[in-house]
Design an enzyme around this catalytic site. Sequence first.
Site, short mmCIF file in Angstrom:
data_model
loop_
_atom_site.label_atom_id
_atom_site.label_comp_id
_atom_site.label_asym_id
_atom_site.label_seq_id
_atom_site.Cartn_x
_atom_site.Cartn_y
_atom_site.Cartn_z
N LYS A 1 34.52 12.76 73.19
CA LYS A 1 35.72 12.62 74.02
C LYS A 1 35.26 12.76 75.47
O LYS A 1 34.64 13.76 75.83
CB LYS A 1 36.74 13.70 73.66
CG LYS A 1 38.04 13.59 74.44
CD LYS A 1 39.10 14.56 73.95
CE LYS A 1 40.39 14.41 74.74
NZ LYS A 1 41.48 15.25 74.21
N THR B 1 42.23 15.19 68.97
CA THR B 1 41.08 14.53 69.60
C THR B 1 40.06 15.52 70.19
O THR B 1 38.90 15.17 70.37
CB THR B 1 41.54 13.58 70.72
OG1 THR B 1 42.25 14.33 71.70
CG2 THR B 1 42.42 12.47 70.17
N ASP B 2 40.53 16.76 70.47
CA ASP B 2 39.64 17.68 71.20
C ASP B 2 38.34 17.98 70.46
O ASP B 2 37.28 18.09 71.07
CB ASP B 2 40.37 19.00 71.49
CG ASP B 2 41.46 18.83 72.54
OD1 ASP B 2 41.52 17.76 73.17
OD2 ASP B 2 42.26 19.77 72.72
N GLU C 1 9.57 18.64 76.25
CA GLU C 1 8.69 18.73 77.41
C GLU C 1 7.52 19.62 77.04
O GLU C 1 7.65 20.45 76.12
CB GLU C 1 9.45 19.34 78.58
CG GLU C 1 10.40 18.36 79.21
CD GLU C 1 11.33 19.00 80.22
OE1 GLU C 1 11.20 20.22 80.45
OE2 GLU C 1 12.16 18.27 80.77
N SER D 1 43.54 20.59 67.23
CA SER D 1 42.16 20.65 66.74
C SER D 1 41.33 21.72 67.43
O SER D 1 40.23 22.03 66.99
CB SER D 1 41.50 19.28 66.84
OG SER D 1 41.24 18.94 68.18
N THR E 1 47.56 15.70 68.30
CA THR E 1 48.54 14.97 69.09
C THR E 1 49.10 13.77 68.34
O THR E 1 50.25 13.36 68.57
CB THR E 1 47.89 14.52 70.42
OG1 THR E 1 47.45 15.68 71.11
CG2 THR E 1 48.86 13.77 71.31
N TYR F 1 53.58 19.36 75.24
CA TYR F 1 54.04 18.98 73.91
C TYR F 1 53.39 19.91 72.91
O TYR F 1 52.49 20.69 73.24
CB TYR F 1 53.66 17.52 73.61
CG TYR F 1 52.17 17.33 73.47
CD1 TYR F 1 51.37 17.17 74.59
CD2 TYR F 1 51.56 17.36 72.22
CE1 TYR F 1 50.00 17.04 74.47
CE2 TYR F 1 50.19 17.22 72.10
CZ TYR F 1 49.41 17.06 73.23
OH TYR F 1 48.07 16.94 73.11
N1 DAS Z 1 45.79 19.22 71.35
C1 DAS Z 1 44.68 18.39 71.18
C2 DAS Z 1 44.10 18.42 69.78
O1 DAS Z 1 44.80 18.67 68.84
C3 DAS Z 1 44.69 17.08 71.78
C4 DAS Z 1 44.77 15.84 70.94
O2 DAS Z 1 44.96 15.78 69.77
O3 DAS Z 1 44.62 14.77 71.59
O4 DAS Z 1 42.94 18.16 69.69
#
Ligand code: DAS
Length: 329
Positions: free
Chosen positions: A166, A93-94, A283, A60, A14, A27
């Site tokens: 995340k 971010t994923d 455990e 990602s 992103t 997007y």
């Molecule tokens: N589409 C996702 C990614 O590329 C979201 C992001 O980047 O925030 O991980």
Amino acid sequence: MASPRILVLATGGTIAGMAGSATRHDYRPGQIGIEDYLARASELGLQAELSGRQIANIGSEDIGPPVWSVLHAQIAAALADDECDGIVVTHGTDTAEETAFLLDLTLPTQKPIVLVGAMRPADAVGYDGLRNFANAVRVAGDGRAAGRGVLVVMGDRVFAARDVRKVRTRGSDDAFRGFPRGSVALVTPSALEWFGAPWREQGGARYGYPEQLADVPVVYVHAALDPNLIRRVGTPETRGVVIAGVGEGNMPGPVRDQLADMARQGLIVVRASRVDEGLVDREPDDDAAGFVAARALNPQKARLLLQLLLAEGIADPAAIQAAFDDPYS
Ligand code: DAS
């Protein structure tokens, strides 16, 4: 003082995404190339000499071993290059936490290595990418970032690869958190405050970079999970399974019995938790069942650590447990 020389390795996400509108929700990630991105960043007046390389330009969710091995090789070369002071990886971010943790365990720590992303695409109102990028450059240009392994910069905070996750799908300030440690520094484009000293000053890579990652599925546990599903998980090549268990890595009795049976036949079974900040300790039952407890690693990171251990020929549950107890020792 000379500006730090920072290599930017771009993978998409992103942070390089475009919606074609300032307000649309949908997007496409990975639309802006690295040259274009660095041209936009040059308007920020950052105190750094930036050079860039495009590794991929994808979301990602599509990142895995092919991108990881190129990234690893490029970063290793930059670490050995006297002309480079720090590395920034732009990433979706994923799965940023997975890439960060894998690189963290397989690269030396003598220079800053920073992953950064964005929660909103570049043409959205409130785009967070350039601020995060400016912050990442600041961290990568700070010699005190060395000896802390791979770091993730999001929302004015710096996280260590082992801890970062995340936790939100919306919002730019608090989409990431650290567990069991929270953030390890606060950063803005004009300030950087570290909490404590570096913890990996010995500097070497903990694990070799594997030629192949073993087949290790993650099974998400829920109420009334059918044990027959466990029997169908994986292939004859499957070496291990990570359980995203309920609570402290728990699972229904019949599922536990089925997995214990498979562990007796050589499958490595790691109990993690589906709870975001889940801590899974050993455990008494784990001894009899031959299971491993993931401790503070979430299921996706537990999977990567197990894959690295298997690649090193470590398949004894006690040795695997020791590595989960302290992934860096
Ligand atoms: N589409 C996702 C990614 O590329 C979201 C992001 O980047 O925030 O991980």
